[in-house]
Design an enzyme around this catalytic site. Structure first.
Site, PDB file in Angstrom:
ATOM      1  N   GLU A   1       5.812   0.772  -8.949  1.00 16.81           N
ATOM      2  CA  GLU A   1       6.843   1.533  -8.248  1.00 16.81           C
ATOM      3  C   GLU A   1       7.868   2.112  -9.220  1.00 16.81           C
ATOM      4  O   GLU A   1       9.037   2.293  -8.890  1.00 16.81           O
ATOM      5  CB  GLU A   1       7.501   0.697  -7.139  1.00 16.81           C
ATOM      6  CG  GLU A   1       7.835  -0.725  -7.508  1.00 16.81           C
ATOM      7  CD  GLU A   1       8.136  -1.603  -6.276  1.00 16.81           C
ATOM      8  OE1 GLU A   1       8.520  -1.089  -5.221  1.00 16.81           O
ATOM      9  OE2 GLU A   1       7.981  -2.838  -6.393  1.00 16.81           O
TER      10      GLU A   1
ATOM     11  N   VAL B   1       7.818   3.994  -1.775  1.00 13.54           N
ATOM     12  CA  VAL B   1       9.245   4.163  -1.445  1.00 13.54           C
ATOM     13  C   VAL B   1      10.094   3.992  -2.709  1.00 13.54           C
ATOM     14  O   VAL B   1      10.877   4.869  -3.080  1.00 13.54           O
ATOM     15  CB  VAL B   1       9.706   3.179  -0.347  1.00 13.54           C
ATOM     16  CG1 VAL B   1      11.210   3.331  -0.116  1.00 13.54           C
ATOM     17  CG2 VAL B   1       8.955   3.423   0.949  1.00 13.54           C
ATOM     18  N   ASP B   2       9.908   2.884  -3.399  1.00 14.42           N
ATOM     19  CA  ASP B   2      10.710   2.666  -4.609  1.00 14.42           C
ATOM     20  C   ASP B   2      10.299   3.593  -5.742  1.00 14.42           C
ATOM     21  O   ASP B   2      11.128   3.990  -6.563  1.00 14.42           O
ATOM     22  CB  ASP B   2      10.605   1.199  -5.043  1.00 14.42           C
ATOM     23  CG  ASP B   2      11.552   0.329  -4.237  1.00 14.42           C
ATOM     24  OD1 ASP B   2      12.770   0.558  -4.305  1.00 14.42           O
ATOM     25  OD2 ASP B   2      11.077  -0.562  -3.508  1.00 14.42           O
TER      26      ASP B   2
ATOM     27  N   ASP C   1     -31.736  11.111  -6.844  1.00 16.68           N
ATOM     28  CA  ASP C   1     -32.215  10.451  -8.053  1.00 16.68           C
ATOM     29  C   ASP C   1     -31.419   9.158  -8.245  1.00 16.68           C
ATOM     30  O   ASP C   1     -30.660   8.758  -7.356  1.00 16.68           O
ATOM     31  CB  ASP C   1     -32.134  11.367  -9.280  1.00 16.68           C
ATOM     32  CG  ASP C   1     -30.709  11.815  -9.568  1.00 16.68           C
ATOM     33  OD1 ASP C   1     -29.764  11.248  -8.958  1.00 16.68           O
ATOM     34  OD2 ASP C   1     -30.528  12.710 -10.396  1.00 16.68           O
TER      35      ASP C   1
ATOM     36  N   ARG D   1       2.974   4.153  14.640  1.00 14.29           N
ATOM     37  CA  ARG D   1       2.372   4.818  15.805  1.00 14.29           C
ATOM     38  C   ARG D   1       1.258   5.782  15.412  1.00 14.29           C
ATOM     39  O   ARG D   1       0.374   6.082  16.202  1.00 14.29           O
ATOM     40  CB  ARG D   1       3.444   5.665  16.530  1.00 14.29           C
ATOM     41  CG  ARG D   1       4.527   4.914  17.233  1.00 14.29           C
ATOM     42  CD  ARG D   1       5.451   5.939  17.899  1.00 14.29           C
ATOM     43  NE  ARG D   1       5.472   7.205  17.137  1.00 14.29           N
ATOM     44  CZ  ARG D   1       5.640   8.404  17.666  1.00 14.29           C
ATOM     45  NH1 ARG D   1       5.817   8.539  18.962  1.00 14.29           N
ATOM     46  NH2 ARG D   1       5.657   9.480  16.912  1.00 14.29           N
TER      47      ARG D   1
ATOM     48  N   ARG E   1       4.381 -12.676  -2.443  1.00 12.72           N
ATOM     49  CA  ARG E   1       5.176 -11.812  -3.325  1.00 12.72           C
ATOM     50  C   ARG E   1       6.514 -12.476  -3.585  1.00 12.72           C
ATOM     51  O   ARG E   1       7.199 -12.896  -2.647  1.00 12.72           O
ATOM     52  CB  ARG E   1       5.383 -10.443  -2.685  1.00 12.72           C
ATOM     53  CG  ARG E   1       6.293  -9.546  -3.520  1.00 12.72           C
ATOM     54  CD  ARG E   1       6.131  -8.072  -3.239  1.00 12.72           C
ATOM     55  NE  ARG E   1       6.796  -7.628  -2.033  1.00 12.72           N
ATOM     56  CZ  ARG E   1       7.110  -6.348  -1.777  1.00 12.72           C
ATOM     57  NH1 ARG E   1       6.814  -5.397  -2.651  1.00 12.72           N
ATOM     58  NH2 ARG E   1       7.690  -6.009  -0.652  1.00 12.72           N
TER      59      ARG E   1
ATOM     60  N   THR F   1       1.509  -7.696   4.613  1.00 14.46           N
ATOM     61  CA  THR F   1       2.717  -8.439   4.258  1.00 14.46           C
ATOM     62  C   THR F   1       3.413  -9.004   5.497  1.00 14.46           C
ATOM     63  O   THR F   1       3.424  -8.374   6.555  1.00 14.46           O
ATOM     64  CB  THR F   1       3.720  -7.525   3.531  1.00 14.46           C
ATOM     65  OG1 THR F   1       3.857  -6.314   4.272  1.00 14.46           O
ATOM     66  CG2 THR F   1       3.259  -7.201   2.131  1.00 14.46           C
TER      67      THR F   1
END
Lengths: 438, 438, 438
Positions: free
Chosen positions: A163, A196-197, A393, A241, A89, A21
């Site tokens: 969400e 998050v949502d 197999d 990070r 979006r 995004t």
């Protein structure tokens, strides 16, 4: 006819590794489209399978009109050359008709053929959906956009961000709903978790404020995708990070059949584009009773360098110590014991090799063959040979195909990654991996 | 009337411990029916509750016509004497009308009364089912088989292999669908997970190629069985050498209410026939902070033989060391501390005993009684008495009934196992276990 | 209009922390209503959010008529003063029309306005429900009770105990069913797990007889509540002595969005009323590789007192030992390494502080700000400063709101707890927590 078989994926890409995004308009910059302009220039392993110019959460509400215009400008200029798919979006909310109407207007504007972006647009991402009837409203709006602009019905894909608990439940209904004459839900492409949502909607609390892992949600998303022929994608991993944590999350997702993940930076894109593909070289793991550790290859020998295991030899046999547990073993028992402790992670070369062997045997009329895997393991300077057979197999063969199918899908649709893949695996392995199973 | 209450199981067996598959025709053998002929002779603990002559994956495609004929021959000859139920697996696929038609023809042929096998056949196993409408197609074919052959509608059971996301979702609809006048889905008997193909259908990837554990699938299968009055069975455990792993899987399954499991060898059948039944003798477990270890019974004393705990006594009291954590305790505190660390695994005798005690109290008008459990625990030659009371009420009693009901179902339907059960538990315990709760 | 939006909770309380049951009639006591009479006097942290005079399992069958009369007597006398809501549990069973009819008669009797209890009654709890059609039968009976007694339709809430696989599945249908004109399912309030009977219904077995943890059931209950605007509550925790275990269960539940739990004693009520609220003071946790341990605050320094980590300094830098793994690090690397190991558990004050900071930044037009969290960590008398920034955007802010919303709901509806909350957090923090986010 395809539409009758929801187990088949209907879109060009059968796999999506990366969902990247970018904010569509940033305040205070000379060029507010800076971020998406830069993202549109990504190539090779840094470029995602799906790029999402994000005119919802990543863009401030006051900047979203400008963001929509920026999408049109950048996608019409650079979209043609962009190696992945492009799915902007837009805003949406199950609880707000105003927001949904806004979403319709933005889609109408972005997809306007006179503005030149739509030919490079693959679809839209709809966030904050609720129950299945809410999904149908978004689908209907996209149908209207297509008619308004003379586009073929179903030509714009629709992906959703899951969400809310309601959206999680809706994924169980897709298979039944997608065939109905009153909707075009066959346009559905990706099911993307938004943790998050979702955490907010579920009203979950953790002491540190970290997100819960939501294993059931991820299972249900993967299952919904499987049952309706769609592609499942996990949500963002915020701690940029923490590369090791991102990798562990992807490994856990892959074991659930969720092969795609959100990426927030080109660095995460590189990691995620690589993660589902088999490694370039195989390696042995040893379970020391508290964790799995990788053995170090030294020529033909796999050397244990930890300190939980120790091994010594005396006249009669061997003493193997694991933690505080001591066992006296003869040579065969020692080999058997170590065999139980080790596992092999096959390389792309190994996988292709096994598949080719099985294909050859099958063509010669044999239904199952034993694949041998052998190694010399060294602990405290003592070498032990271990070897086991695994029966292959048709089912083993088919299940091994998933990472190879992923590779083949990438190879077919991402020529910009050919050089990097050949450097990684060698041209010979790439060629064999491209051909096996077909 | 029974059909109105899907919480009640409609078939004769209320429990299935073992689902044992055999190839129906093996190439290159003098007698291609060798494997099923041999399986049909199994008795006692080696004989499964459900035997599945497997005319699908275990039999090469080119051998399946011969396999169907072999089923007829062996089942008509030996089926009468076989102590378990017999449910052949035929071919089926949600995505292939050809395969489904093949499945119909094979069922018609195997169930032909003129061939003499059908009177020993309990039903069919249908693999690779998809959504609920696909289950109905299989049900309809079995109805046609029944009509064609003058059998009572619903007399042939249908069991399915759940090996797709779509089938997993379908298990949520069974309860609603089973009552409808347009199907005979009341014939459903077992829901059997098939993790290899499920892994393929979900497109899951693990580094080593091992199967994911799929805890959510197993939960949903057990729940689907519970809601529709069916029996849930886990898929095959491939590593036949790994008896410990097989046992651990069964213990995990039992905690999910999934009391049956696939068995690939008579050795696995023995393990799985035993696993859900309470042990012949109870034992104490101690949680040493890193794992649960079994204490060793020495007469009336339970001896700790590990090295993570140590205990010493001085004038004032005791010093208990757990790992690197040292605690000074008086006698009561020590007893309390150890009580928190130990747990008791009751034997069949213990369970029956507690149930009888509760029944007696209940008949005398008491709703809840305290069951005492006491032991002398020895660590580093120091003995400590621990004792606790657990309240038993009607709910505790009912929940304790599950393993006993399993035993009673086995005892009723498997006279060939009576000797082994009496040898295991003693005739007295067997008799009391047979009568308790009725 | 509210009824159209099932994501919104329709009842007065948005949160329920505690669900406290009391036997309605005890045999052999002079006053058979002793237990509920005593419970009706609870105040402050000892008083639950929801009190359940339990005329089902906690009351012997022979005492239930007397129990119903006791409820009427005690609730009409003391209900007015009781600080929580009152929801008696009556008998019900999906498999027994007799029991259901009994449930109807008891509700009719308890809610009779002439007896004076109904004005203090908030609703009824229905146990042992099955599929959604069974829920509708209970709803219909409550509608009849309301009409019979001249009460407004929907004025009596209905809560259910989820203790069967069928009821677990029904939670997926609520959202669709609640809007229909033929029922009043909008009266639904709490979804309460009942693990003992659920274990029986699922036929699960554990070696020790302990209850399985049923993580999927708890997820599905929380999700069902989220999708239908209801409140999820976990079942009883039987081991009343084990306060630590009860707390751990609540922490695990909260990470699933299940913020309420059954309480069996006023002591458990106190624990559960406190558990979801943020702590009064923050603390640092350190992951030592085997577990998370709390650091001890000494002024501005957080001291590590365990023995798995050791730290020493030499001329060149530092040596950090974790278990048997030794690392040589310079100052920055050491700080980075420790930062990866620690986490902060914010206090109510910290959370409100961060939210206020974010609100201020947002009002000034900034969409995201960095929140710094710094500490001095001391290991083996060596101090190391660590600090990290976490980005807060609207989503972070919203997700942080859940424990604060819980607090605000408590503060609004439970004036009897104001003193204890102010003593716990200080009046200043309470005032700011009451105002933030509004």
């Amino acid at each position: 006819m395809n539409a009758k078989n929801h187990d088949k994926r209907l879109h060009e890409r059968q796999f999506v590794r990366t969902f990247f995004t970018s904010p569509t308009a940033v305040e205070g910059e000379e060029d507010s489209a800076k971020m998406i302009r830069s993202a549109s220039g990504l190539r090779g392993m840094q470029a995602p399978d799906v790029w999402v110019p994000d005119n919802e959460d990543a863009t401030a509400p006051s900047m979203r009109d400008e963001g929509a215009a920026n999408i049109v400008e950048v996608v019409s200029e650079n979209g043609d050359e962009f190696p992945g798919e492009i799915h902007p979006r837009v805003v949406w909310h199950r609880d707000s008709p105003e927001t949904r109407h806004q979403g319709l207007k933005r889609m109408l504007s972005i997809a306007d053929p006179e503005k030149g972006a739509v030919e490079n647009l693959d679809g839209f991402v709809i966030p904050e959906v609720g129950g299945i009837d809410d999904w149908k409203k978004a689908d209907e709006f996209i149908t209207i956009v297509e008619h308004e602009h003379g586009l073929e019905e179903g030509s714009l894909a629709m992906s959703v961000i899951v969400e809310s608990g309601a959206a999680e439940l809706a994924m169980g209904d897709l298979r039944e709903e997608m065939g109905k004459p009153t909707n075009n839900l066959e346009r559905l492409f990706m099911l993307v978790d938004g943790e998050v949502d979702y955490t907010k909607d579920m009203r979950a609390i953790t002491p540190t404020g970290n997100l819960p892992a939501w294993p059931e949600l991820r299972h249900n998303t993967s299952r919904g995708a499987s049952a309706a022929g769609l592609i499942s994608v996990d949500g963002p991993y915020d701690d940029i990070r923490d590369v090791e944590g991102y990798r562990e999350r992807m490994t856990a997702n892959q074991a659930k059949g969720m092969l795609g993940i959100w990426s927030l930076t080109p660095g995460q894109v590189v990691e995620a584009n690589r993660s589902g593909l088999p490694p370039e070289s195989g390696r042995w793991l040893l379970d020391d009773g508290s964790q799995q550790v990788a053995l170090e290859s030294d020529g033909d020998t796999e050397v244990y360098t930890g300190d939980r295991l120790s091994l010594s030899e005396d006249g009669d046999g061997y003493t193997l110590t694991v933690g505080s547990d001591e066992r006296n073993l003869d040579e065969d028992e020692l080999s058997e014991e170590l065999l139980d402790m080790v596992e092999y992670v096959p390389s792309m070369d190994d996988i292709v090799d096994s598949m080719e062997q099985f294909e050859e045997a099958r063509d010669a009329g044999t239904g199952a063959i034993a694949m041998e895997r052998a190694a010399t393991i060294e602990i405290d300077d003592i070498s032990v040979d271990v070897s086991n057979d695994r029966m292959w197999d048709e089912a083993t063969y088919q299940a091994s195909m998933t990472p190879v199918s992923l590779f083949q899908d990438v190879y077919e649709h991402r020529p910009d990654q050919h050089d990097e893949l050949e450097e990684l695996y060698s041209p010979n392995v790439v060629e064999r991996a491209t051909n096996v199973g077909n």
